[in-house]
Design a protein around this motif. Structure first.
Motif, PDB file in Angstrom:
ATOM      1  N   LYS A  58       0.885  -1.402  -0.098  1.00 15.70           N
ATOM      2  CA  LYS A  58      -0.058  -0.106  -0.083  1.00 15.70           C
ATOM      3  C   LYS A  58       0.800   1.313  -0.138  1.00 15.70           C
ATOM      4  N   SER A  59       2.094   1.208   0.295  1.00 13.93           N
ATOM      5  CA  SER A  59       2.944   2.289   0.369  1.00 13.93           C
ATOM      6  C   SER A  59       3.567   2.845  -1.093  1.00 13.93           C
ATOM      7  N   GLN A  60       3.281   1.585  -1.982  1.00  8.87           N
ATOM      8  CA  GLN A  60       3.799   1.743  -3.347  1.00  8.87           C
ATOM      9  C   GLN A  60       2.746   2.211  -4.493  1.00  8.87           C
ATOM     10  N   TYR A  61       1.535   1.390  -4.337  1.00  7.34           N
ATOM     11  CA  TYR A  61       0.510   1.125  -5.457  1.00  7.34           C
ATOM     12  C   TYR A  61      -0.929   1.589  -4.933  1.00  7.34           C
ATOM     13  N   ASN A  62      -1.489   1.499  -5.582  1.00  7.79           N
ATOM     14  CA  ASN A  62      -3.192   1.860  -5.380  1.00  7.79           C
ATOM     15  C   ASN A  62      -3.920   1.155  -6.524  1.00  7.79           C
ATOM     16  N   VAL A  63      -5.330   1.224  -6.375  1.00  8.32           N
ATOM     17  CA  VAL A  63      -6.244   0.835  -7.711  1.00  8.32           C
ATOM     18  C   VAL A  63      -7.158   1.899  -7.899  1.00  8.32           C
ATOM     19  N   PHE A  64      -7.486   2.333  -9.071  1.00  5.77           N
ATOM     20  CA  PHE A  64      -8.517   3.109  -9.647  1.00  5.77           C
ATOM     21  C   PHE A  64      -9.440   2.595 -10.492  1.00  5.77           C
ATOM     22  N   LEU A  65     -10.791   2.691 -10.415  1.00  4.26           N
ATOM     23  CA  LEU A  65     -11.648   2.243 -11.137  1.00  4.26           C
ATOM     24  C   LEU A  65     -11.807   3.328 -12.046  1.00  4.26           C
ATOM     25  N   VAL A  66     -11.525   3.250 -13.583  1.00  2.00           N
ATOM     26  CA  VAL A  66     -11.778   4.288 -14.389  1.00  2.00           C
ATOM     27  C   VAL A  66     -12.445   3.962 -15.676  1.00  2.00           C
ATOM     28  N   ASN A  67     -12.774   4.753 -16.661  1.00  2.00           N
ATOM     29  CA  ASN A  67     -13.392   4.457 -17.820  1.00  2.00           C
ATOM     30  C   ASN A  67     -12.554   3.984 -18.935  1.00  2.00           C
ATOM     31  N   GLN A  68     -12.929   3.470 -20.025  1.00  3.95           N
ATOM     32  CA  GLN A  68     -12.003   3.074 -21.347  1.00  3.95           C
ATOM     33  C   GLN A  68     -10.977   4.113 -21.358  1.00  3.95           C
ATOM     34  N   THR A  69     -11.386   5.544 -21.661  1.00  2.00           N
ATOM     35  CA  THR A  69     -10.251   6.483 -21.692  1.00  2.00           C
ATOM     36  C   THR A  69      -9.232   6.891 -20.800  1.00  2.00           C
ATOM     37  N   GLY A  70      -9.524   6.388 -19.532  1.00  4.37           N
ATOM     38  CA  GLY A  70      -8.686   6.407 -18.386  1.00  4.37           C
ATOM     39  C   GLY A  70      -7.615   5.319 -18.385  1.00  4.37           C
ATOM     40  N   TYR A  71      -8.334   3.914 -18.726  1.00  2.00           N
ATOM     41  CA  TYR A  71      -7.764   2.759 -19.024  1.00  2.00           C
ATOM     42  C   TYR A  71      -6.596   2.994 -20.296  1.00  2.00           C
ATOM     43  N   GLY A  78     -11.427  11.901 -13.404  1.00  2.00           N
ATOM     44  CA  GLY A  78     -12.787  11.318 -13.652  1.00  2.00           C
ATOM     45  C   GLY A  78     -12.846   9.887 -13.348  1.00  2.00           C
ATOM     46  N   ALA A  79     -11.933   9.348 -12.253  1.00  2.00           N
ATOM     47  CA  ALA A  79     -11.996   7.962 -11.550  1.00  2.00           C
ATOM     48  C   ALA A  79     -13.518   7.790 -11.087  1.00  2.00           C
ATOM     49  N   LEU A  80     -13.857   6.450 -11.141  1.00  2.00           N
ATOM     50  CA  LEU A  80     -14.945   6.063 -10.442  1.00  2.00           C
ATOM     51  C   LEU A  80     -15.051   5.382  -9.222  1.00  2.00           C
ATOM     52  N   GLY A  81     -13.805   5.367  -8.885  1.00  2.00           N
ATOM     53  CA  GLY A  81     -13.549   4.558  -7.614  1.00  2.00           C
ATOM     54  C   GLY A  81     -11.883   4.600  -7.070  1.00  2.00           C
ATOM     55  N   ASN A  82     -11.518   4.416  -5.880  1.00  2.00           N
ATOM     56  CA  ASN A  82     -10.350   4.542  -5.445  1.00  2.00           C
ATOM     57  C   ASN A  82     -10.120   3.787  -4.377  1.00  2.00           C
ATOM     58  N   TRP A  83      -8.967   2.671  -4.309  1.00  2.00           N
ATOM     59  CA  TRP A  83      -8.520   1.950  -3.125  1.00  2.00           C
ATOM     60  C   TRP A  83      -7.293   1.807  -2.971  1.00  2.00           C
ATOM     61  N   THR A  84      -6.992   1.816  -1.520  1.00  4.06           N
ATOM     62  CA  THR A  84      -5.402   1.992  -1.251  1.00  4.06           C
ATOM     63  C   THR A  84      -4.955   1.282  -0.041  1.00  4.06           C
ATOM     64  N   SER A  85      -5.913  -0.017   0.240  1.00  4.19           N
ATOM     65  CA  SER A  85      -5.737  -0.699   1.655  1.00  4.19           C
ATOM     66  C   SER A  85      -4.523  -1.620   1.481  1.00  4.19           C
ATOM     67  N   GLY A  86      -4.182  -2.020   0.120  1.00  2.85           N
ATOM     68  CA  GLY A  86      -3.228  -3.180   0.057  1.00  2.85           C
ATOM     69  C   GLY A  86      -3.787  -4.782  -0.284  1.00  2.85           C
ATOM     70  N   LYS A  87      -5.217  -4.617   0.377  1.00  2.00           N
ATOM     71  CA  LYS A  87      -6.031  -5.888   0.159  1.00  2.00           C
ATOM     72  C   LYS A  87      -7.305  -5.339  -0.391  1.00  2.00           C
ATOM     73  N   ASP A  88      -7.552  -5.095  -1.347  1.00  2.00           N
ATOM     74  CA  ASP A  88      -8.803  -4.285  -1.729  1.00  2.00           C
ATOM     75  C   ASP A  88      -9.684  -5.210  -2.319  1.00  2.00           C
ATOM     76  N   PHE A  89     -10.816  -5.643  -1.748  1.00  2.00           N
ATOM     77  CA  PHE A  89     -11.626  -6.405  -2.350  1.00  2.00           C
ATOM     78  C   PHE A  89     -13.095  -5.807  -2.883  1.00  2.00           C
ATOM     79  N   ILE A  90     -13.223  -5.886  -4.236  1.00  2.00           N
ATOM     80  CA  ILE A  90     -14.025  -5.151  -4.986  1.00  2.00           C
ATOM     81  C   ILE A  90     -15.210  -5.993  -5.726  1.00  2.00           C
ATOM     82  N   MET A  91     -16.523  -5.734  -5.264  1.00  2.00           N
ATOM     83  CA  MET A  91     -17.673  -6.522  -5.728  1.00  2.00           C
ATOM     84  C   MET A  91     -17.987  -6.015  -7.216  1.00  2.00           C
ATOM     85  N   LEU A  92     -18.133  -7.077  -8.120  1.00  2.00           N
ATOM     86  CA  LEU A  92     -18.574  -6.761  -9.404  1.00  2.00           C
ATOM     87  C   LEU A  92     -20.012  -6.905  -9.597  1.00  2.00           C
ATOM     88  N   ASN A  93     -20.600  -5.844  -9.316  1.00  2.00           N
ATOM     89  CA  ASN A  93     -22.111  -5.997  -9.338  1.00  2.00           C
ATOM     90  C   ASN A  93     -22.630  -5.952 -10.527  1.00  2.00           C
TER      91      ASN A  93
END
Length: 168
Positions: A58-71, A78-93
């Motif tokens: 978690k001190s080096q990386y993170n996770v962002f949910l973005v659209n195709q342009t961001g990807y 314009g990110a849709l989500g942001n996680w920084t815990s190092g053990k991120d569980f994201i439900m794909l609803n």
């Protein structure tokens, strides 16, 4: 709230997540630079209700949910989500394509993954008529369904009994 109603809500939550799969990005390599996440994602099948999890320092990386342009451009604007815990569980609803990137510069080194989430699959119908199918091969699946059904019924009965419901 009536205790029996609370119990049934809990039971419903448990039974709906029994089939969910946790897809650990990169498997034992985790969320790190230099890994082919496209290859990893192509070897997975994601269904609505599954989880995608990211494991990283978690001190080096993170996770962002973005659209195709961001990807495509490795941008978090314009990110849709942001996680920084190092053990991120994201439900794909939702049944859609999801785009995840690392926002600390790792995206430019391959730290991005796109996954397609499919509708929850119905139990497969046998293409072979029942009289020609092997009872032995069908037994484990039938036993598992029977066990889950028995377990759910037992919990429901126990919950009703414990809560003193008038339903029984």
């Amino acid at each position: 709230m009536d205790l029996s109603v609370l119990f049934f809500l809990l039971l419903a939550a448990v039974t709906t997540t029994v089939n969910a799969t946790d897809h650990i990005v990169g498997a034992n390599k985790g969320w790190n630079p230099g890994i082919n996440y496209t290859l990893w994602a192509n070897n997975q099948t994601f269904y609505a209700g599954d989880y995608i999890s990211f494991r990283y320092q978690k001190s080096q990386y993170n996770v962002f949910l973005v659209n195709q342009t961001g990807y495509d451009n490795c941008t978090i604007e314009g990110a849709l989500g942001n996680w920084t815990s190092g053990k991120d569980f994201i439900m794909l609803n939702d049944t859609q394509r999801y785009y995840f990137i690392c926002g600390t510069g790792g995206c430019l080194n391959g730290m991005k993954v796109s996954v397609v989430v499919h509708p929850l699959a119905s139990p497969p119908m046998s293409a072979v008529p029942a009289e020609h199918s092997s009872k032995k091969s069908a037994a484990p699946a039938a036993a598992a369904r029977g066990f889950v059904s028995l377990l759910a019924t037992s919990f429901a009965f126990f919950g009703l009994t414990l809560c003193g419901s008038d339903w029984i």
